[in-house]
Write a protein that holds these residues in place. Sequence first.
Motif, PDB file in Angstrom:
ATOM      1  N   ILE A 184      -7.403   4.281  -5.956  1.00 52.22           N
ATOM      2  CA  ILE A 184      -8.374   4.764  -4.975  1.00 52.22           C
ATOM      3  C   ILE A 184      -7.632   5.235  -3.731  1.00 52.22           C
ATOM      4  CG2 ILE A 184     -10.350   4.159  -3.539  1.00 52.22           C
ATOM      5  CD1 ILE A 184     -10.951   1.941  -5.658  1.00 52.22           C
ATOM      6  N   LEU A 185      -7.676   6.535  -3.493  1.00 56.22           N
ATOM      7  CA  LEU A 185      -7.046   7.108  -2.309  1.00 56.22           C
ATOM      8  C   LEU A 185      -8.119   7.378  -1.261  1.00 56.22           C
ATOM      9  CD1 LEU A 185      -4.591   9.573  -4.059  1.00 56.22           C
ATOM     10  CD2 LEU A 185      -3.997   7.479  -2.830  1.00 56.22           C
ATOM     11  N   HIS A 186      -7.972   6.758  -0.100  1.00 53.68           N
ATOM     12  CA  HIS A 186      -8.916   6.926   0.996  1.00 53.68           C
ATOM     13  C   HIS A 186      -8.403   7.993   1.959  1.00 53.68           C
ATOM     14  CE1 HIS A 186     -11.155   3.168   0.147  1.00 53.68           C
ATOM     15  NE2 HIS A 186      -9.982   2.758  -0.291  1.00 53.68           N
ATOM     16  N   PRO A 187      -9.282   8.812   2.528  1.00 61.99           N
ATOM     17  CA  PRO A 187      -8.839   9.719   3.581  1.00 61.99           C
ATOM     18  C   PRO A 187      -8.346   8.885   4.759  1.00 61.99           C
ATOM     19  CG  PRO A 187     -11.242   9.701   3.436  1.00 61.99           C
ATOM     20  CD  PRO A 187     -10.724   8.880   2.289  1.00 61.99           C
ATOM     21  N   ALA A 188      -7.276   9.343   5.395  1.00 62.34           N
ATOM     22  CA  ALA A 188      -6.659   8.545   6.455  1.00 62.34           C
ATOM     23  C   ALA A 188      -6.075   9.431   7.542  1.00 62.34           C
ATOM     24  CB  ALA A 188      -5.566   7.663   5.852  1.00 62.34           C
ATOM     25  N   ARG A 189      -5.878   8.821   8.707  1.00 58.96           N
ATOM     26  CA  ARG A 189      -5.148   9.449   9.815  1.00 58.96           C
ATOM     27  C   ARG A 189      -3.862   8.665  10.000  1.00 58.96           C
ATOM     28  NH1 ARG A 189      -6.874  14.399  10.961  1.00 58.96           N
ATOM     29  NH2 ARG A 189      -5.399  14.282  12.688  1.00 58.96           N
ATOM     30  N   HIS A 220      -4.529   7.383   1.703  1.00 62.80           N
ATOM     31  CA  HIS A 220      -3.825   6.106   1.582  1.00 62.80           C
ATOM     32  C   HIS A 220      -4.544   5.198   0.587  1.00 62.80           C
ATOM     33  CE1 HIS A 220      -0.456   3.927   3.279  1.00 62.80           C
ATOM     34  NE2 HIS A 220      -1.162   2.829   3.074  1.00 62.80           N
ATOM     35  N   ASN A 221      -3.754   4.479  -0.207  1.00 62.88           N
ATOM     36  CA  ASN A 221      -4.254   3.551  -1.215  1.00 62.88           C
ATOM     37  C   ASN A 221      -3.947   2.134  -0.753  1.00 62.88           C
ATOM     38  OD1 ASN A 221      -4.613   1.883  -3.458  1.00 62.88           O
ATOM     39  ND2 ASN A 221      -3.866   3.413  -4.901  1.00 62.88           N
ATOM     40  N   ILE A 222      -4.994   1.359  -0.447  1.00 67.33           N
ATOM     41  CA  ILE A 222      -4.782  -0.015   0.012  1.00 67.33           C
ATOM     42  C   ILE A 222      -4.890  -1.028  -1.127  1.00 67.33           C
ATOM     43  CG2 ILE A 222      -5.433   0.424   2.398  1.00 67.33           C
ATOM     44  CD1 ILE A 222      -8.202  -0.771   1.708  1.00 67.33           C
ATOM     45  N   THR A 223      -5.166  -0.568  -2.334  1.00 68.55           N
ATOM     46  CA  THR A 223      -5.269  -1.467  -3.491  1.00 68.55           C
ATOM     47  C   THR A 223      -4.220  -1.091  -4.537  1.00 68.55           C
ATOM     48  OG1 THR A 223      -6.977  -0.054  -4.448  1.00 68.55           O
ATOM     49  CG2 THR A 223      -7.723  -1.940  -3.135  1.00 68.55           C
ATOM     50  N   ALA A 224      -2.981  -0.915  -4.088  1.00 70.85           N
ATOM     51  CA  ALA A 224      -1.924  -0.435  -4.981  1.00 70.85           C
ATOM     52  C   ALA A 224      -1.189  -1.535  -5.727  1.00 70.85           C
ATOM     53  CB  ALA A 224      -0.913   0.379  -4.181  1.00 70.85           C
ATOM     54  N   HIS A 225      -1.280  -2.772  -5.270  1.00 72.31           N
ATOM     55  CA  HIS A 225      -0.492  -3.842  -5.877  1.00 72.31           C
ATOM     56  C   HIS A 225      -1.292  -5.124  -5.839  1.00 72.31           C
ATOM     57  CE1 HIS A 225       3.283  -5.686  -7.116  1.00 72.31           C
ATOM     58  NE2 HIS A 225       3.075  -6.621  -6.230  1.00 72.31           N
ATOM     59  N   PRO A 226      -1.334  -5.930  -6.829  1.00 70.99           N
ATOM     60  CA  PRO A 226      -0.538  -5.894  -8.050  1.00 70.99           C
ATOM     61  C   PRO A 226      -1.096  -4.959  -9.126  1.00 70.99           C
ATOM     62  CG  PRO A 226      -1.834  -7.888  -8.042  1.00 70.99           C
ATOM     63  CD  PRO A 226      -2.108  -7.177  -6.744  1.00 70.99           C
ATOM     64  N   THR A 280       0.852  -1.189   0.000  1.00 67.11           N
ATOM     65  CA  THR A 280       0.000   0.000   0.000  1.00 67.11           C
ATOM     66  C   THR A 280       0.886   1.236   0.000  1.00 67.11           C
ATOM     67  OG1 THR A 280      -0.119   0.339   2.403  1.00 67.11           O
ATOM     68  CG2 THR A 280      -1.636  -1.289   1.446  1.00 67.11           C
ATOM     69  N   TYR A 281       0.292   2.384  -0.284  1.00 60.03           N
ATOM     70  CA  TYR A 281       1.050   3.629  -0.182  1.00 60.03           C
ATOM     71  C   TYR A 281       0.123   4.780   0.184  1.00 60.03           C
ATOM     72  CZ  TYR A 281      -0.636   5.023  -4.822  1.00 60.03           C
ATOM     73  OH  TYR A 281      -1.424   5.366  -5.883  1.00 60.03           O
ATOM     74  N   GLY A 282       0.711   5.811   0.771  1.00 54.28           N
ATOM     75  CA  GLY A 282      -0.077   6.972   1.141  1.00 54.28           C
ATOM     76  C   GLY A 282       0.787   8.202   1.287  1.00 54.28           C
ATOM     77  N   ASN A 283       0.116   9.321   1.531  1.00 56.15           N
ATOM     78  CA  ASN A 283       0.799  10.606   1.616  1.00 56.15           C
ATOM     79  C   ASN A 283       0.243  11.460   2.737  1.00 56.15           C
ATOM     80  OD1 ASN A 283       2.465  10.484  -0.920  1.00 56.15           O
ATOM     81  ND2 ASN A 283       0.421  10.187  -1.780  1.00 56.15           N
ATOM     82  N   ILE A 284       1.150  12.171   3.378  1.00 53.76           N
ATOM     83  CA  ILE A 284       0.814  13.239   4.311  1.00 53.76           C
ATOM     84  C   ILE A 284       1.269  14.516   3.628  1.00 53.76           C
ATOM     85  CG2 ILE A 284       1.286  14.244   6.569  1.00 53.76           C
ATOM     86  CD1 ILE A 284       1.960  11.387   7.545  1.00 53.76           C
TER      87      ILE A 284
END
Length: 141
Positions: free
Chosen positions: A87-92, A76-82, A54-58
């Motif tokens: 889809i970027l979800h709002p995250a803490r 954060h994207n929890i469906t990044a691989h394969p 997965t990957y995400g950004n602050i």
Amino acid sequence: MLTRAAFAFAAATLAIGPCDPTSVPPKDLAGTWGGENAALMADDTSAHIHIGCTYGNIHQQIVPDADGRFDLPGEHNITAHPVDRGILHPARFRGQVSGGDMTLTITLTDTTVTLGPVVLVYGKEPRMGPCPICRRGTRDE
């Protein structure tokens, strides 16, 4: 009876505090923080995070409080691989820094998904296993 050198050392230790730097969180978290299947790459304006595939950004600098804690919004994207579905979800992004160690947990705020906690070490090369990792803030680099 204390010698002058021992007395001076004891007085200096009391004046400046303990020598253990791990009890004081660093003020500048810029750099690479790595762990097992986890990574955080930060600079003075943002951070890019991987946990597993997965990957995400602050989108701001991570500045811990006096206790080394932080709690910041991001995505954060929890469906990044394969196959990255984009889809970027709002995250803490919640964590605590103690010396060169960081404990990090990511919670997606629009679902019940929580990633972590993971332990990251400043300057350690991330060990991502089969998942790709970004080197500088974007997936394509």
